[in-house]
Design a protein around this motif. Structure first.
Motif, PDB file in Angstrom:
ATOM      1  N   ARG A 112      16.113 -47.043   5.891  1.00 39.97           N
ATOM      2  CA  ARG A 112      16.242 -47.158   7.347  1.00 39.97           C
ATOM      3  C   ARG A 112      14.995 -47.785   7.962  1.00 39.97           C
ATOM      4  NH1 ARG A 112      14.176 -44.793  11.285  1.00 39.97           N
ATOM      5  NH2 ARG A 112      13.335 -43.050  10.129  1.00 39.97           N
ATOM      6  N   ARG A 113      13.825 -47.313   7.554  1.00 36.89           N
ATOM      7  CA  ARG A 113      12.578 -47.834   8.128  1.00 36.89           C
ATOM      8  C   ARG A 113      12.322 -49.275   7.684  1.00 36.89           C
ATOM      9  NH1 ARG A 113       9.645 -49.229  11.820  1.00 36.89           N
ATOM     10  NH2 ARG A 113       7.424 -48.921  11.640  1.00 36.89           N
ATOM     11  N   PHE A 114      12.579 -49.583   6.411  1.00 38.13           N
ATOM     12  CA  PHE A 114      12.389 -50.963   5.946  1.00 38.13           C
ATOM     13  C   PHE A 114      13.350 -51.910   6.649  1.00 38.13           C
ATOM     14  CE2 PHE A 114      10.502 -49.567   1.623  1.00 38.13           C
ATOM     15  CZ  PHE A 114       9.225 -49.590   2.158  1.00 38.13           C
ATOM     16  N   THR A 115      14.555 -51.436   6.950  1.00 37.50           N
ATOM     17  CA  THR A 115      15.506 -52.272   7.688  1.00 37.50           C
ATOM     18  C   THR A 115      14.915 -52.653   9.041  1.00 37.50           C
ATOM     19  OG1 THR A 115      17.385 -51.276   6.567  1.00 37.50           O
ATOM     20  CG2 THR A 115      17.836 -52.353   8.675  1.00 37.50           C
ATOM     21  N   GLU A 116      14.317 -51.688   9.727  1.00 32.11           N
ATOM     22  CA  GLU A 116      13.672 -51.963  11.015  1.00 32.11           C
ATOM     23  C   GLU A 116      12.529 -52.967  10.858  1.00 32.11           C
ATOM     24  OE1 GLU A 116      12.368 -48.114  12.272  1.00 32.11           O
ATOM     25  OE2 GLU A 116      14.399 -47.423  12.751  1.00 32.11           O
ATOM     26  N   LEU A 117      11.720 -52.775   9.827  1.00 35.10           N
ATOM     27  CA  LEU A 117      10.585 -53.678   9.608  1.00 35.10           C
ATOM     28  C   LEU A 117      11.049 -55.083   9.249  1.00 35.10           C
ATOM     29  CD1 LEU A 117       8.299 -51.233   7.610  1.00 35.10           C
ATOM     30  CD2 LEU A 117       7.893 -52.088   9.935  1.00 35.10           C
ATOM     31  N   VAL A 118      12.065 -55.190   8.406  1.00 32.75           N
ATOM     32  CA  VAL A 118      12.588 -56.491   8.003  1.00 32.75           C
ATOM     33  C   VAL A 118      13.133 -57.246   9.206  1.00 32.75           C
ATOM     34  CG1 VAL A 118      14.467 -57.590   6.698  1.00 32.75           C
ATOM     35  CG2 VAL A 118      12.989 -55.915   5.582  1.00 32.75           C
ATOM     36  N   GLU A 125      10.128 -65.417   6.461  1.00 34.16           N
ATOM     37  CA  GLU A 125       9.436 -64.298   5.823  1.00 34.16           C
ATOM     38  C   GLU A 125      10.415 -63.442   5.024  1.00 34.16           C
ATOM     39  OE1 GLU A 125       5.780 -63.527   8.988  1.00 34.16           O
ATOM     40  OE2 GLU A 125       7.800 -62.795   9.465  1.00 34.16           O
ATOM     41  N   ARG A 126      11.592 -63.211   5.590  1.00 30.20           N
ATOM     42  CA  ARG A 126      12.612 -62.437   4.854  1.00 30.20           C
ATOM     43  C   ARG A 126      13.015 -63.165   3.574  1.00 30.20           C
ATOM     44  NH1 ARG A 126      14.565 -61.469  10.193  1.00 30.20           N
ATOM     45  NH2 ARG A 126      16.201 -63.015   9.965  1.00 30.20           N
ATOM     46  N   ALA A 127      13.184 -64.477   3.653  1.00 29.62           N
ATOM     47  CA  ALA A 127      13.559 -65.263   2.472  1.00 29.62           C
ATOM     48  C   ALA A 127      12.450 -65.217   1.424  1.00 29.62           C
ATOM     49  CB  ALA A 127      13.866 -66.700   2.873  1.00 29.62           C
ATOM     50  N   ALA A 128      11.200 -65.283   1.859  1.00 26.98           N
ATOM     51  CA  ALA A 128      10.076 -65.247   0.910  1.00 26.98           C
ATOM     52  C   ALA A 128      10.025 -63.907   0.188  1.00 26.98           C
ATOM     53  CB  ALA A 128       8.765 -65.517   1.646  1.00 26.98           C
ATOM     54  N   SER A 130      12.549 -61.826  -0.216  1.00 27.37           N
ATOM     55  CA  SER A 130      13.737 -61.766  -1.067  1.00 27.37           C
ATOM     56  C   SER A 130      13.516 -62.542  -2.367  1.00 27.37           C
ATOM     57  CB  SER A 130      14.947 -62.314  -0.306  1.00 27.37           C
ATOM     58  OG  SER A 130      16.100 -62.201  -1.091  1.00 27.37           O
ATOM     59  N   ALA A 131      12.909 -63.715  -2.251  1.00 28.05           N
ATOM     60  CA  ALA A 131      12.649 -64.530  -3.439  1.00 28.05           C
ATOM     61  C   ALA A 131      11.631 -63.865  -4.371  1.00 28.05           C
ATOM     62  CB  ALA A 131      12.153 -65.916  -3.022  1.00 28.05           C
ATOM     63  N   ALA A 132      10.713 -63.075  -3.808  1.00 33.43           N
ATOM     64  CA  ALA A 132       9.674 -62.428  -4.618  1.00 33.43           C
ATOM     65  C   ALA A 132      10.158 -61.140  -5.296  1.00 33.43           C
ATOM     66  CB  ALA A 132       8.459 -62.124  -3.739  1.00 33.43           C
ATOM     67  N   LEU A 133      11.272 -60.573  -4.847  1.00 38.55           N
ATOM     68  CA  LEU A 133      11.721 -59.282  -5.388  1.00 38.55           C
ATOM     69  C   LEU A 133      11.896 -59.267  -6.906  1.00 38.55           C
ATOM     70  CD1 LEU A 133      14.157 -57.958  -2.641  1.00 38.55           C
ATOM     71  CD2 LEU A 133      11.852 -57.156  -3.183  1.00 38.55           C
ATOM     72  N   PRO A 134      12.512 -60.283  -7.525  1.00 44.85           N
ATOM     73  CA  PRO A 134      12.631 -60.225  -8.995  1.00 44.85           C
ATOM     74  C   PRO A 134      11.274 -60.177  -9.700  1.00 44.85           C
ATOM     75  CG  PRO A 134      14.170 -61.821  -8.097  1.00 44.85           C
ATOM     76  CD  PRO A 134      13.276 -61.411  -6.960  1.00 44.85           C
TER      77      PRO A 134
END
Length: 159
Positions: A112-118, A125-128, A130-134
């Protein structure tokens, strides 16, 4: 023209990950427990039952401290000790449903909190992230493997 990608700076990574980890740990939570308590519960929820000596290594605390913590968690109904069926002399610590509920609740609160921050980030920034998660997931797995190899390296009689 976009700037060429630069090599990953380990100092920058350590600084950012440290700040992120501290912020993540301090996110408000309905469940008020110490970091070490939460770490033990998360470890048991993710890895399954473990010996106290293995928890000592993964949590990086002394044998008396982990023994005292496991006793308190057991008293609070968050973990239980059961005989190791593979070695009748040993005891395994396992998380109870009450302990697992704390882990699930904390995860839901973080989502819930990360959703707010995202939502406060730009699409780029969200795409970057997401791309770094793996790659971050792989780094976490490497750290976990390193920690588990340390656990296996400790002779049972010495822990």
């Amino acid at each position: 023209m976009a700037a060429p990608p630069r090599d990953l700076d380990a100092d920058d990574l350590a600084r950012v990950m440290g700040a992120f980890t501290r912020g993540s740990i301090r996110l408000p939570s309905a469940e008020k427990h110490t970091f070490t308590t939460l770490s033990v519960l998360h470890t048991l929820a993710g890895k399954g039952p473990m010996r106290v000596s293995a928890l000592k290594v993964t949590e990086q605390i002394t044998q008396p401290a982990i023994t005292q913590l496991v006793s308190r968690l057991e008293r609070d109904g968050l973990v239980e000790r059961r005989p190791d069926v593979a070695d009748g002399r040993a005891v395994l610590v396992r998380i109870t449903e009450a302990g697992a509920r704390i882990v699930r609740t904390r995860h839901q609160e973080r989502v819930r909190r990360f959703t707010e921050l995202v939502e406060a980030l730009t699409p780029e920034e969200r795409a970057a992230i997401s791309a770094a998660l793996p790659a971050l997931d792989r780094m976490a797995a490497l750290m976990d493997t390193e920690r588990w190899s340390m656990t296996a390296a400790v002779p049972e009689g010495l822990s």
